[in-house]
Design an enzyme around this catalytic site. Sequence first.
Site, PDB file in Angstrom:
ATOM      1  N   ASN A 173      30.106  45.479  39.517  1.00 54.65           N
ATOM      2  CA  ASN A 173      30.581  44.115  39.303  1.00 54.65           C
ATOM      3  C   ASN A 173      32.062  43.952  39.648  1.00 54.65           C
ATOM      4  O   ASN A 173      32.678  42.947  39.313  1.00 54.65           O
ATOM      5  CB  ASN A 173      30.359  43.703  37.840  1.00 54.65           C
ATOM      6  CG  ASN A 173      28.888  43.607  37.504  1.00 54.65           C
ATOM      7  OD1 ASN A 173      28.120  43.035  38.255  1.00 54.65           O
ATOM      8  ND2 ASN A 173      28.502  44.200  36.391  1.00 54.65           N
TER       9      ASN A 173
ATOM     10  N   HIS B 292      34.601  45.536  38.478  1.00 51.45           N
ATOM     11  CA  HIS B 292      35.494  45.695  37.332  1.00 51.45           C
ATOM     12  C   HIS B 292      35.572  47.166  36.966  1.00 51.45           C
ATOM     13  O   HIS B 292      34.694  47.955  37.305  1.00 51.45           O
ATOM     14  CB  HIS B 292      35.006  44.864  36.144  1.00 51.45           C
ATOM     15  CG  HIS B 292      34.959  43.404  36.436  1.00 51.45           C
ATOM     16  ND1 HIS B 292      33.784  42.685  36.444  1.00 51.45           N
ATOM     17  CD2 HIS B 292      35.931  42.535  36.774  1.00 51.45           C
ATOM     18  CE1 HIS B 292      34.046  41.419  36.758  1.00 51.45           C
ATOM     19  NE2 HIS B 292      35.337  41.307  36.957  1.00 51.45           N
TER      20      HIS B 292
ATOM     21  N   CYS C 105      39.114  44.523  33.026  1.00 48.15           N
ATOM     22  CA  CYS C 105      40.224  44.982  33.847  1.00 48.15           C
ATOM     23  C   CYS C 105      39.756  45.029  35.295  1.00 48.15           C
ATOM     24  O   CYS C 105      38.693  45.589  35.594  1.00 48.15           O
ATOM     25  CB  CYS C 105      40.680  46.364  33.386  1.00 48.15           C
ATOM     26  SG  CYS C 105      42.115  46.997  34.274  1.00 48.15           S
TER      27      CYS C 105
END
Length: 358
Positions: A254, A256, A291
């Site tokens: 994804n 991330h 993040c």
Amino acid sequence: MLKLSCNVTNHLHTFSFFSDSSFFIPVNRRTIAVSSSQLRKPALDPLRAVISADQGSISPVNSCTPADRFRPGRLMEDGYSYKEKFIVRSYEVGINKTATVETIANLLQKCGFSTDGFATTLTMRKLHLIWVTARMHIEIYKYPAWSDVVEIETWCQSEGRIGTRRDWILRDSATNEVIGRATSKWVMMNQDTRRLQRVTDEVRDEYLVFCPREPRLAFPEENNSSLKKIPKLEDPAQYSMLELKPRRADLDMNQHVNNVTYIGWVLESIPQEIIDTHELQVITLDYRRECQQDDIVDSLTTSEIPDDPISKFTGTNGSAMSSIQGHNESQFLHMLRLSENGQEINRGRTQWRKKSSR
């Protein structure tokens, strides 16, 4: 544990989480489980009855994907938990020739496989919903060594409207000794808006097919540290490692940062003398924000004294100072934050024990 309220959509502007693709345990990737109400019928086998994602009808699973045929894991007789064995490879151990905590966390992710690439049910796919981790708690009693075989059992269960829970038990395959346990809390997020959502009846009925009928927990709910609240670490921290940057290899599907990277970042600010003389026994992480690749992260660590009034004032030699120092060296609070604005990414707690001679 994360608590969702009626105004959760407003709250979500503050927090978001990373997703994991290995939440559900085992069905053919082209199928989706029927609702729990249908599975209550005596004539229907809860392990084999599925709804074809293509045909939308109940039918037994008579085929498997190529990946399924080579997968070494298996469903247990009850149809609700899944076991898989893993060999600890040379590139998965540290300087002591034992598996690292990052290796353990990776094995937990690998055990089991999802209904599709994003671990969602049919209704979740239609609504662009995914599961994301809110808390992870891992306890390691004995680290497996290079070439050891570890057997991991995993299962999931409902947490009501809030989300789901997934547990693991790790065993030494040669002796059947329990060498670790883990538990996690999951919530539901809209993949497009990145906002959390409550679990609807329709979605809950679909994933209940994977859950044991009676509650089953890797840790008892009473008096266990997996439920203990983690206080926010305030500045100034005792130890820090600043401006950590995600690598491309740290990103998940994804785009991330993967959860194992968070563990590595937390450990970066542990003082070297602890790394040299101790090994990690318990780690708990609360995830509060995603993040991404361009983010720069600070890792902060401060010693924590356990909430035990006797141990605070009574040491082995009668010295209060020596007792406090001993606890300070073995238990820590952690925070990962964005370097740019100080926003929390996650907070954590670790407990360490002295290394034993091998």
